[in-house]
Scaffold this motif. Structure first.
Motif, PDB file in Angstrom:
ATOM      1  N   ALA A  64      34.269  35.222  43.563  1.00 50.19           N
ATOM      2  CA  ALA A  64      33.620  35.550  44.840  1.00 50.19           C
ATOM      3  C   ALA A  64      32.180  36.036  44.652  1.00 50.19           C
ATOM      4  N   PRO A  65      31.888  36.962  43.728  1.00 52.62           N
ATOM      5  CA  PRO A  65      30.495  37.383  43.552  1.00 52.62           C
ATOM      6  C   PRO A  65      29.568  36.250  43.094  1.00 52.62           C
ATOM      7  N   ILE A  66      30.070  35.357  42.244  1.00 48.09           N
ATOM      8  CA  ILE A  66      29.245  34.235  41.789  1.00 48.09           C
ATOM      9  C   ILE A  66      28.916  33.315  42.961  1.00 48.09           C
ATOM     10  N   ILE A  67      29.929  32.954  43.730  1.00 46.00           N
ATOM     11  CA  ILE A  67      29.721  32.014  44.831  1.00 46.00           C
ATOM     12  C   ILE A  67      28.920  32.658  45.966  1.00 46.00           C
ATOM     13  N   LEU A  68      29.128  33.942  46.228  1.00 51.01           N
ATOM     14  CA  LEU A  68      28.334  34.608  47.262  1.00 51.01           C
ATOM     15  C   LEU A  68      26.859  34.651  46.852  1.00 51.01           C
ATOM     16  N   ALA A 121      35.006  41.636  32.690  1.00 55.79           N
ATOM     17  CA  ALA A 121      34.273  41.108  31.534  1.00 55.79           C
ATOM     18  C   ALA A 121      33.645  39.760  31.905  1.00 55.79           C
ATOM     19  N   ALA A 122      34.375  38.945  32.664  1.00 56.60           N
ATOM     20  CA  ALA A 122      33.833  37.662  33.120  1.00 56.60           C
ATOM     21  C   ALA A 122      32.664  37.880  34.078  1.00 56.60           C
ATOM     22  N   LEU A 123      32.764  38.880  34.951  1.00 55.58           N
ATOM     23  CA  LEU A 123      31.659  39.193  35.859  1.00 55.58           C
ATOM     24  C   LEU A 123      30.431  39.634  35.067  1.00 55.58           C
ATOM     25  N   ASN A 124      30.642  40.416  34.017  1.00 56.99           N
ATOM     26  CA  ASN A 124      29.526  40.832  33.167  1.00 56.99           C
ATOM     27  C   ASN A 124      28.856  39.618  32.514  1.00 56.99           C
ATOM     28  N   ALA A 125      29.657  38.662  32.070  1.00 56.77           N
ATOM     29  CA  ALA A 125      29.091  37.440  31.474  1.00 56.77           C
ATOM     30  C   ALA A 125      28.292  36.663  32.523  1.00 56.77           C
ATOM     31  N   ALA A 126      28.821  36.595  33.743  1.00 58.39           N
ATOM     32  CA  ALA A 126      28.106  35.912  34.825  1.00 58.39           C
ATOM     33  C   ALA A 126      26.798  36.627  35.149  1.00 58.39           C
ATOM     34  N   THR A 127      26.818  37.953  35.118  1.00 59.06           N
ATOM     35  CA  THR A 127      25.608  38.740  35.382  1.00 59.06           C
ATOM     36  C   THR A 127      24.521  38.401  34.366  1.00 59.06           C
TER      37      THR A 127
END
Length: 194
Positions: A64-68, A121-127
């Motif tokens: 959701a954060p990536i797509i938003l 951890a995946a969100l951190n990688a996306a960041t």
């Protein structure tokens, strides 16, 4: 899954949301995006983790954060261009992904929490990837840990109250410079290890 989490997971609606936000921001664009929706299952040992927990946490906390951010990117770019006379930071365009210290691989010394840890951890990688991809657009991107806060998710034994965490986060966000883009920060501005 509760109604509010279904809405956060409804990535197909994000383009409509971007259109609604655009009506409010006009030609100024969007200066600050804080991706804050989050969910967590209880502490789960390996033998008890379920696929639906992993999928639910990954959907809300990472996808959701990536797509938003993708949906709102034109508005973020517009803000960065409209404020080209200002330094990279909150007065130009910033994306803050609300993470957790439980997403730190380096600080994991108790195990468990598979669904939540993996999603953060995946969100951190996306960041980190966003910070690289959006650098040319002068958009700052960082992950932030709010601290262990007394909320429905944090529980009543958490050491931080909501006001302290929120005040610290906004103070930190306000002071961010290009040097902090791509970093993992705590609410008080201190850097956390990936």
């Amino acid at each position: 899954m509760s109604q509010r989490f279904r809405e956060a997971a409804d990535v197909a609606s994000f383009d409509n949301l971007a259109s609604e936000i655009s009506k409010v921001t006009g030609d100024k664009g969007l200066n600050v995006l804080i991706n804050n929706a989050g969910t967590s299952t209880k502490f789960t040992k390996l033998n008890l983790v379920k696929p639906e927990q992993l999928l639910s946490n990954l959907t809300i906390n990472t996808i959701a954060p990536i797509i938003l951010t993708k949906s709102l990117l034109p508005l973020l770019k517009q803000a960065a261009q409209s404020n080209s006379d200002k330094p990279v930071g909150v007065n130009r365009a910033v994306v803050i992904n609300m993470s957790s210290v439980l997403g730190s691989i380096a600080q994991n010394d108790v195990g468990g929490f598979y669904a939540y840890r993996c999603s953060k951890a995946a969100l951190n990688a996306a960041t980190k990837s966003m910070s690289i991809d959006l650098k040319k657009d002068h958009i700052l991107v960082a992950s932030m840990h709010p601290g262990w806060v007394r909320t429905d998710m944090g529980g009543k034994n958490a050491p931080l109250d909501v006001d302290t965490s929120v005040a610290g986060m906004f103070n930190t966000i306000e002071k961010l410079t290009e040097a902090e883009s791509g970093k993992f920060l705590q609410y008080d501005g201190s850097e956390l290890p990936w």
